[in-house]
Enzyme design. Sequence first.
Site, PDB file in Angstrom:
ATOM      1  N   ARG A   1      -0.983  -8.663 -42.636  1.00 27.95           N
ATOM      2  CA  ARG A   1       0.485  -8.621 -42.771  1.00 27.95           C
ATOM      3  C   ARG A   1       1.076 -10.013 -42.998  1.00 27.95           C
ATOM      4  O   ARG A   1       2.163 -10.140 -43.534  1.00 27.95           O
ATOM      5  CB  ARG A   1       1.125  -8.012 -41.518  1.00 27.95           C
ATOM      6  CG  ARG A   1       0.509  -6.723 -41.029  1.00 27.95           C
ATOM      7  CD  ARG A   1       0.521  -5.626 -42.070  1.00 27.95           C
ATOM      8  NE  ARG A   1       0.092  -4.365 -41.497  1.00 27.95           N
ATOM      9  CZ  ARG A   1      -0.306  -3.315 -42.189  1.00 27.95           C
ATOM     10  NH1 ARG A   1      -0.336  -3.392 -43.521  1.00 27.95           N
ATOM     11  NH2 ARG A   1      -0.667  -2.196 -41.604  1.00 27.95           N
TER      12      ARG A   1
ATOM     13  N   ASP B   1      -1.723   4.527 -31.789  1.00 32.60           N
ATOM     14  CA  ASP B   1      -1.568   4.178 -33.194  1.00 32.60           C
ATOM     15  C   ASP B   1      -0.164   4.628 -33.597  1.00 32.60           C
ATOM     16  O   ASP B   1       0.544   5.292 -32.825  1.00 32.60           O
ATOM     17  CB  ASP B   1      -2.643   4.869 -34.036  1.00 32.60           C
ATOM     18  CG  ASP B   1      -2.928   4.140 -35.353  1.00 32.60           C
ATOM     19  OD1 ASP B   1      -2.101   3.300 -35.753  1.00 32.60           O
ATOM     20  OD2 ASP B   1      -3.963   4.421 -35.967  1.00 32.60           O
TER      21      ASP B   1
ATOM     22  N   HIS C   1      -3.591   9.048 -41.509  1.00 33.10           N
ATOM     23  CA  HIS C   1      -2.231   8.805 -41.974  1.00 33.10           C
ATOM     24  C   HIS C   1      -1.634  10.074 -42.585  1.00 33.10           C
ATOM     25  O   HIS C   1      -0.415  10.276 -42.531  1.00 33.10           O
ATOM     26  CB  HIS C   1      -2.206   7.695 -43.033  1.00 33.10           C
ATOM     27  CG  HIS C   1      -2.497   6.339 -42.482  1.00 33.10           C
ATOM     28  ND1 HIS C   1      -3.779   5.864 -42.327  1.00 33.10           N
ATOM     29  CD2 HIS C   1      -1.668   5.362 -42.028  1.00 33.10           C
ATOM     30  CE1 HIS C   1      -3.725   4.635 -41.816  1.00 33.10           C
ATOM     31  NE2 HIS C   1      -2.471   4.317 -41.631  1.00 33.10           N
TER      32      HIS C   1
ATOM     33  N   LYS D   1      -9.577  -0.877 -31.731  1.00 34.75           N
ATOM     34  CA  LYS D   1      -9.114   0.405 -32.268  1.00 34.75           C
ATOM     35  C   LYS D   1     -10.218   1.021 -33.129  1.00 34.75           C
ATOM     36  O   LYS D   1     -11.088   0.297 -33.620  1.00 34.75           O
ATOM     37  CB  LYS D   1      -7.833   0.202 -33.086  1.00 34.75           C
ATOM     38  CG  LYS D   1      -7.954  -0.764 -34.288  1.00 34.75           C
ATOM     39  CD  LYS D   1      -6.589  -1.004 -34.899  1.00 34.75           C
ATOM     40  CE  LYS D   1      -6.697  -1.829 -36.164  1.00 34.75           C
ATOM     41  NZ  LYS D   1      -5.365  -2.183 -36.706  1.00 34.75           N
ATOM     42  N   HIS D   2     -10.257   2.369 -33.225  1.00 30.19           N
ATOM     43  CA  HIS D   2      -9.276   3.348 -32.783  1.00 30.19           C
ATOM     44  C   HIS D   2     -10.006   4.303 -31.846  1.00 30.19           C
ATOM     45  O   HIS D   2     -10.867   5.066 -32.311  1.00 30.19           O
ATOM     46  CB  HIS D   2      -8.710   4.123 -33.946  1.00 30.19           C
ATOM     47  CG  HIS D   2      -8.164   3.260 -35.064  1.00 30.19           C
ATOM     48  ND1 HIS D   2      -8.971   2.628 -36.007  1.00 30.19           N
ATOM     49  CD2 HIS D   2      -6.886   2.909 -35.384  1.00 30.19           C
ATOM     50  CE1 HIS D   2      -8.208   1.952 -36.856  1.00 30.19           C
ATOM     51  NE2 HIS D   2      -6.938   2.091 -36.503  1.00 30.19           N
TER      52      HIS D   2
ATOM     53  N   ARG E   1     -13.058  -2.034 -43.072  1.00 30.02           N
ATOM     54  CA  ARG E   1     -12.352  -2.514 -41.881  1.00 30.02           C
ATOM     55  C   ARG E   1     -13.277  -2.513 -40.660  1.00 30.02           C
ATOM     56  O   ARG E   1     -12.951  -3.123 -39.643  1.00 30.02           O
ATOM     57  CB  ARG E   1     -11.129  -1.635 -41.610  1.00 30.02           C
ATOM     58  CG  ARG E   1     -10.086  -1.670 -42.723  1.00 30.02           C
ATOM     59  CD  ARG E   1      -9.055  -0.574 -42.541  1.00 30.02           C
ATOM     60  NE  ARG E   1      -8.292  -0.757 -41.318  1.00 30.02           N
ATOM     61  CZ  ARG E   1      -7.549   0.196 -40.760  1.00 30.02           C
ATOM     62  NH1 ARG E   1      -7.503   1.411 -41.303  1.00 30.02           N
ATOM     63  NH2 ARG E   1      -6.882  -0.051 -39.656  1.00 30.02           N
TER      64      ARG E   1
ATOM     65  N   ASP F   1      -0.626  -6.107 -37.498  1.00 30.89           N
ATOM     66  CA  ASP F   1      -1.996  -5.741 -37.893  1.00 30.89           C
ATOM     67  C   ASP F   1      -2.551  -6.850 -38.778  1.00 30.89           C
ATOM     68  O   ASP F   1      -2.392  -6.816 -39.997  1.00 30.89           O
ATOM     69  CB  ASP F   1      -2.013  -4.431 -38.689  1.00 30.89           C
ATOM     70  CG  ASP F   1      -1.589  -3.229 -37.871  1.00 30.89           C
ATOM     71  OD1 ASP F   1      -2.364  -2.795 -37.021  1.00 30.89           O
ATOM     72  OD2 ASP F   1      -0.473  -2.723 -38.111  1.00 30.89           O
TER      73      ASP F   1
END
Length: 614
Positions: A151, A331, A258, A245-246, A215, A143
């Site tokens: 990352r 995901d 999450h 996404k998403h 984002r 990601d």
Amino acid sequence: MPIRTFTPSRRTLLGASAAAVAAAVTGVAPVGAAERPSAHSDARLRRLIASMTLEEKVGQLFVMRVYGHSATAPDQADVDANLKETGVRNAAELISKYHVGGIIYFAWAHNTRDPHQIADLSNGIQKAGLAEHHRIPLLISTDQEHGIVARVGKPATLMPGAMALGAGAFRRGTRDAREAARIAGRELLALGIRQNYAPVADVNVDPANPVIGVRSFGSVPESVAALVAAQVKGYQGAGIATAAKHFPGHGDTKDDSHDQLPHIDHTRQEWEALDAPPFRAAIAAGIDSIMTAHIVVPSLDPAEDPATLSHPILTGVLREQLGYGGVVVTDSLGMQGVRTKYGDDRVPVLALKAGCDQLLNPPNLAVAWNAVLAAVKGGELTEARLDESLLRILRLKARRGLFDRPYVTHRGVDRTVGIRSHLAAADRIADATTTLLVNEGGLLPLSRRRHRRVLVVGVDPASPSGTTGPPTSVLAASLTQLGFTAMALSTGSAPSRAKIDEAVAAARAGADAVLIATRNVSATSAQRTLVAELVAVGVPVIALAVQNPYDVAHLTGLGVRAHLAAYSWTDVEMRAAARVLTGKVRPSGRLPVPVQRADDPLKVLFPVGRGLCF
């Protein structure tokens, strides 16, 4: 083509083909057809699939995490973590035991320490995969959205995030978004990472959205669609598979998938107008993969299954209505949103039945892997259904050159990652994103004669990979380099009475101006108290929102002289903000989302397109 500032009529978008939408928002003909595999390559891939065992086929559907900096010799703590979670010691054993088709990198899993290490890990993973009987390379993913989600950190080039690019697009069109993706893609490719779970195609309708926010490129569907298509072309032109996404759209929710299962209450017409355009544009741009959302959309599936597990949404809408034939990746299956209604053994099976191809990061790989295997042996899934997904996955691997060029080199890393031209491009792109919302009395730009001593206070959130230090420190260092005398004082997102008193005392001790970095201010936030007491000192106060641009609504009326939005606290955006504050660069960013009034959210304080200059 410049980004328009209006919301397109629903009549324009309803029923429009994916190709028509992409052509309308990008001015470029779709390129998806040019990347379709030849009949010869398809025949070769079908023969490969026919030669695989059922266990190997099941494994190829999974993309899994693994701890460690090395494919064969991770640190002991990472060996212990792997044994606990997957029953293997390292990536090579994971590949041998489960035949996984992909591995996802995380910084917290110690996969991304430095560029040479990442390249060596990628090569070790490919060596392990190619040592298997069928010699199938792995699809390594991560990601790397940039902004607040990255990352791979420095010395790699870190670009402004999506909403920042949306702010810059009002004057610069989509070219910066495409260039940012091209540069980021080149660097990922040099590291052996061939799939990036980006761009975010969600339209951020709800300012309180806890999971998307900055984002997203913005709140205007047409603008988001244009920027998504530009990034698809940039990444894939650099050789990297992208994943919009998403799906079917996570931009209008107050819940975080999450932790829980969000509900999206858009009507079918609202979904067509608000959520669908970016995905249509991505498909028309030839996107390699689309990631699902763990959300419930009753207008698309009355059964109220999570979209990841919904046949009506993934097959009925995405495959049949939108005409998408590429890879569908879930995901993370470890997220609570997809685990709320069904157990971990049912989730991967239902995802495949819904239309998914890649099963990402299940919480327990043994449970998920064996559940799919049992579903095929028991007749709930057919082997032919697995073969459909396998062909799409192998096509993607072939299209991205993995069968021909699976390895990378240190020389390639050194010639590509964090090179001077890339870093300069990141600064240039960031300069167009900082947005000036309020500038009372022409306070900005700061004058070295009148405002030489600047106190920088405020939040210092946990550093994403794109930072070398807390944002207050980066801002102070940048201001000092530009000829000011700046001091940093971290006060946090919930400053205590002692911290507020310390900041006030520092301001009284001789500051000519105070810059406060704010993050997600609310009506009851202690950040408001800090701002009010700093204003009472009598020196000019400037507020810089370092994440969501909505902070200004909760600070209006407190006497702050200037308000700016940076959309992230990464170094590249903090340096750009410092250049704007001091007049080194003129502000040119524009709000890609509206800011509602705090006292009356039905009224707009600053509309889409707001942005001052000096």
